[in-house]
Write a protein that holds these residues in place. Structure first.
Motif, PDB file in Angstrom:
ATOM      1  N   TRP A 108     -37.953   0.723 -29.582  1.00  0.00           N
ATOM      2  CA  TRP A 108     -37.278   1.196 -30.800  1.00  0.00           C
ATOM      3  C   TRP A 108     -38.300   1.571 -31.866  1.00  0.00           C
ATOM      4  O   TRP A 108     -38.116   2.551 -32.589  1.00  0.00           O
ATOM      5  N   ASN A 109     -39.388   0.790 -31.980  1.00  0.00           N
ATOM      6  CA  ASN A 109     -40.452   1.143 -32.923  1.00  0.00           C
ATOM      7  C   ASN A 109     -41.072   2.494 -32.569  1.00  0.00           C
ATOM      8  O   ASN A 109     -41.378   3.294 -33.451  1.00  0.00           O
ATOM      9  N   VAL A 110     -41.229   2.732 -31.272  1.00  0.00           N
ATOM     10  CA  VAL A 110     -41.794   4.005 -30.821  1.00  0.00           C
ATOM     11  C   VAL A 110     -40.823   5.132 -31.138  1.00  0.00           C
ATOM     12  O   VAL A 110     -41.208   6.168 -31.686  1.00  0.00           O
ATOM     13  N   LEU A 111     -39.541   4.925 -30.842  1.00  0.00           N
ATOM     14  CA  LEU A 111     -38.530   5.941 -31.112  1.00  0.00           C
ATOM     15  C   LEU A 111     -38.429   6.257 -32.603  1.00  0.00           C
ATOM     16  O   LEU A 111     -38.229   7.405 -32.986  1.00  0.00           O
ATOM     17  N   LYS A 112     -38.625   5.248 -33.445  1.00  0.00           N
ATOM     18  CA  LYS A 112     -38.582   5.441 -34.897  1.00  0.00           C
ATOM     19  C   LYS A 112     -39.856   6.095 -35.437  1.00  0.00           C
ATOM     20  O   LYS A 112     -39.928   6.428 -36.615  1.00  0.00           O
ATOM     21  N   GLY A 113     -40.868   6.256 -34.598  1.00  0.00           N
ATOM     22  CA  GLY A 113     -42.115   6.884 -35.013  1.00  0.00           C
ATOM     23  C   GLY A 113     -43.084   5.942 -35.710  1.00  0.00           C
ATOM     24  O   GLY A 113     -44.086   6.367 -36.273  1.00  0.00           O
ATOM     25  N   GLU A 114     -42.815   4.640 -35.651  1.00  0.00           N
ATOM     26  CA  GLU A 114     -43.690   3.653 -36.289  1.00  0.00           C
ATOM     27  C   GLU A 114     -44.860   3.255 -35.406  1.00  0.00           C
ATOM     28  O   GLU A 114     -45.861   2.745 -35.896  1.00  0.00           O
ATOM     29  N   SER A 115     -44.679   3.430 -34.105  1.00  0.00           N
ATOM     30  CA  SER A 115     -45.740   3.064 -33.177  1.00  0.00           C
ATOM     31  C   SER A 115     -45.739   4.019 -31.998  1.00  0.00           C
ATOM     32  O   SER A 115     -44.919   4.928 -31.921  1.00  0.00           O
ATOM     33  N   SER A 116     -46.654   3.778 -31.094  1.00  0.00           N
ATOM     34  CA  SER A 116     -46.873   4.629 -29.937  1.00  0.00           C
ATOM     35  C   SER A 116     -46.809   3.761 -28.686  1.00  0.00           C
ATOM     36  O   SER A 116     -46.856   2.534 -28.773  1.00  0.00           O
ATOM     37  N   MET A 117     -46.722   4.385 -27.545  1.00  0.00           N
ATOM     38  CA  MET A 117     -46.782   3.612 -26.311  1.00  0.00           C
ATOM     39  C   MET A 117     -48.192   3.017 -26.156  1.00  0.00           C
ATOM     40  O   MET A 117     -48.340   1.880 -25.741  1.00  0.00           O
ATOM     41  N   ILE A 118     -49.209   3.804 -26.522  1.00  0.00           N
ATOM     42  CA  ILE A 118     -50.596   3.364 -26.385  1.00  0.00           C
ATOM     43  C   ILE A 118     -51.314   3.559 -27.715  1.00  0.00           C
ATOM     44  O   ILE A 118     -51.231   4.618 -28.328  1.00  0.00           O
ATOM     45  N   GLY A 119     -51.999   2.527 -28.151  1.00  0.00           N
ATOM     46  CA  GLY A 119     -52.737   2.562 -29.403  1.00  0.00           C
ATOM     47  C   GLY A 119     -53.361   1.193 -29.614  1.00  0.00           C
ATOM     48  O   GLY A 119     -53.501   0.424 -28.665  1.00  0.00           O
ATOM     49  N   PHE A 120     -53.676   0.857 -30.849  1.00  0.00           N
ATOM     50  CA  PHE A 120     -54.175  -0.492 -31.104  1.00  0.00           C
ATOM     51  C   PHE A 120     -52.982  -1.440 -31.203  1.00  0.00           C
ATOM     52  O   PHE A 120     -51.881  -1.044 -31.538  1.00  0.00           O
ATOM     53  N   ARG A 121     -53.186  -2.679 -30.872  1.00  0.00           N
ATOM     54  CA  ARG A 121     -52.137  -3.689 -30.972  1.00  0.00           C
ATOM     55  C   ARG A 121     -52.072  -4.099 -32.435  1.00  0.00           C
ATOM     56  O   ARG A 121     -53.023  -4.645 -32.982  1.00  0.00           O
ATOM     57  N   SER A 122     -50.942  -3.833 -33.090  1.00  0.00           N
ATOM     58  CA  SER A 122     -50.869  -4.054 -34.533  1.00  0.00           C
ATOM     59  C   SER A 122     -50.978  -5.537 -34.884  1.00  0.00           C
ATOM     60  O   SER A 122     -50.256  -6.371 -34.350  1.00  0.00           O
ATOM     61  N   PRO A 123     -51.900  -5.856 -35.783  1.00  0.00           N
ATOM     62  CA  PRO A 123     -52.087  -7.257 -36.172  1.00  0.00           C
ATOM     63  C   PRO A 123     -51.054  -7.698 -37.201  1.00  0.00           C
ATOM     64  O   PRO A 123     -50.393  -6.878 -37.850  1.00  0.00           O
ATOM     65  N   LEU A 124     -50.917  -8.992 -37.338  1.00  0.00           N
ATOM     66  CA  LEU A 124     -50.085  -9.566 -38.394  1.00  0.00           C
ATOM     67  C   LEU A 124     -50.648  -9.139 -39.746  1.00  0.00           C
ATOM     68  O   LEU A 124     -51.828  -8.798 -39.852  1.00  0.00           O
ATOM     69  N   GLU A 161     -62.353 -11.823 -28.471  1.00  0.00           N
ATOM     70  CA  GLU A 161     -62.293 -12.237 -29.878  1.00  0.00           C
ATOM     71  C   GLU A 161     -62.019 -11.026 -30.767  1.00  0.00           C
ATOM     72  O   GLU A 161     -62.232  -9.892 -30.373  1.00  0.00           O
ATOM     73  N   TRP A 162     -61.534 -11.273 -31.978  1.00  0.00           N
ATOM     74  CA  TRP A 162     -61.020 -10.222 -32.858  1.00  0.00           C
ATOM     75  C   TRP A 162     -62.000  -9.096 -33.143  1.00  0.00           C
ATOM     76  O   TRP A 162     -61.635  -7.924 -33.080  1.00  0.00           O
ATOM     77  N   ASN A 163     -63.238  -9.404 -33.466  1.00  0.00           N
ATOM     78  CA  ASN A 163     -64.192  -8.333 -33.784  1.00  0.00           C
ATOM     79  C   ASN A 163     -64.390  -7.390 -32.603  1.00  0.00           C
ATOM     80  O   ASN A 163     -64.502  -6.174 -32.787  1.00  0.00           O
ATOM     81  N   LYS A 164     -64.417  -7.941 -31.391  1.00  0.00           N
ATOM     82  CA  LYS A 164     -64.571  -7.099 -30.197  1.00  0.00           C
ATOM     83  C   LYS A 164     -63.302  -6.276 -29.955  1.00  0.00           C
ATOM     84  O   LYS A 164     -63.385  -5.100 -29.594  1.00  0.00           O
ATOM     85  N   ARG A 165     -62.126  -6.865 -30.161  1.00  0.00           N
ATOM     86  CA  ARG A 165     -60.866  -6.115 -30.029  1.00  0.00           C
ATOM     87  C   ARG A 165     -60.868  -4.918 -30.978  1.00  0.00           C
ATOM     88  O   ARG A 165     -60.467  -3.819 -30.610  1.00  0.00           O
ATOM     89  N   ILE A 166     -61.307  -5.175 -32.203  1.00  0.00           N
ATOM     90  CA  ILE A 166     -61.331  -4.103 -33.200  1.00  0.00           C
ATOM     91  C   ILE A 166     -62.311  -3.018 -32.775  1.00  0.00           C
ATOM     92  O   ILE A 166     -62.018  -1.824 -32.901  1.00  0.00           O
ATOM     93  N   GLU A 167     -63.461  -3.404 -32.213  1.00  0.00           N
ATOM     94  CA  GLU A 167     -64.413  -2.416 -31.698  1.00  0.00           C
ATOM     95  C   GLU A 167     -63.766  -1.547 -30.620  1.00  0.00           C
ATOM     96  O   GLU A 167     -63.930  -0.329 -30.610  1.00  0.00           O
ATOM     97  N   TYR A 168     -63.033  -2.195 -29.701  1.00  0.00           N
ATOM     98  CA  TYR A 168     -62.317  -1.445 -28.659  1.00  0.00           C
ATOM     99  C   TYR A 168     -61.306  -0.489 -29.288  1.00  0.00           C
ATOM    100  O   TYR A 168     -61.160   0.654 -28.854  1.00  0.00           O
ATOM    101  N   ASN A 169     -60.595  -0.945 -30.305  1.00  0.00           N
ATOM    102  CA  ASN A 169     -59.577  -0.118 -30.954  1.00  0.00           C
ATOM    103  C   ASN A 169     -60.192   1.075 -31.686  1.00  0.00           C
ATOM    104  O   ASN A 169     -59.635   2.173 -31.671  1.00  0.00           O
ATOM    105  N   ILE A 170     -61.330   0.863 -32.323  1.00  0.00           N
ATOM    106  CA  ILE A 170     -62.031   1.961 -32.996  1.00  0.00           C
ATOM    107  C   ILE A 170     -62.502   2.971 -31.948  1.00  0.00           C
ATOM    108  O   ILE A 170     -62.330   4.187 -32.109  1.00  0.00           O
ATOM    109  N   TRP A 171     -63.066   2.468 -30.867  1.00  0.00           N
ATOM    110  CA  TRP A 171     -63.523   3.350 -29.790  1.00  0.00           C
ATOM    111  C   TRP A 171     -62.357   4.187 -29.270  1.00  0.00           C
ATOM    112  O   TRP A 171     -62.486   5.395 -29.057  1.00  0.00           O
TER     113      TRP A 171
END
Length: 185
Positions: A108-124, A161-171
């Motif tokens: 539903w988030n994807v259908l509403k245009g708030e998210s995508s099937m593939i992207g970064f995992r949105s943090p709290l 760990e979070w910093n590495k996840r963020i590096e993957y997401n930036i990449w």
């Protein structure tokens, strides 16, 4: 290719909409079965859990999931899911999490245009940091819509760990392409 490519501008969103709509239409009966199971185990709480998350450009949105924890679990313990032995998780919730079926409402988030099937995992909005605590470099990951899955998930999920996840997401944001998305899937 990156976030400014033809694929990102015109194709990725169309593919997301088609997959999300098809998934909802094809698996509506799974939604019903999961809702019944959640209500049988814990009739007091809601079926759907909505939680504020950071999305594209740091905008806050409500991410939907099937509720897998006891009511008010966010206000118990650390407030953040710790591991598979977390006592706040219900029996049905353990199954949903182990199969990732708790993620289905995110279509539903994807259908509403708030998210995508593939992207970064949105943090709290508060974990690992509040928006203002991300560096300018780290905020690059927010240049794309968040996804149900992504490059960081296929490279270790919660074990990274979070910093590495963020590096993957930036990449990912800097290299996104149809071929990369297919590789992630």
């Amino acid at each position: 290719m990156g976030k400014d490519s033809f694929y990102c501008r015109y194709i990725k969103g169309t593919i997301d909409t088609i997959i999300a709509a098809a998934g909802i239409l094809l698996f509506w009966w799974v939604y019903v079965l999961i809702a019944i199971a959640i209500k049988i185990e814990d009739p007091k709480g809601p079926v759907i859990f909505a939680q504020e998350r950071l999305g594209k450009d740091g905008k806050v949105y409500l991410m939907y999931k099937f509720r897998s924890m006891k009511v008010d679990a966010e206000h118990t313990g650390s407030g953040v899911y710790s591991d598979s032995k977390d006592e706040r998780v219900t029996k049905v919730g353990r199954f949903l999490r182990s199969t990732s079926l708790d993620e289905l409402p995110q279509l539903w988030n994807v259908l509403k245009g708030e998210s995508s099937m593939i992207g970064f995992r949105s943090p709290l909005t508060y974990h690992p940091w509040t928006w203002d605590k991300y560096t300018e470099e780290q905020k690059k990951m927010f240049s794309m819509k968040p996804g149900i899955t992504g490059w960081a998930q296929v490279n270790g999920r919660r074990t990274v760990e979070w910093n590495k996840r963020i590096e993957y997401n930036i990449w990912y944001a800097e290299n996104v392409s149809l071929l990369l998305d297919l590789k992630i899937v």
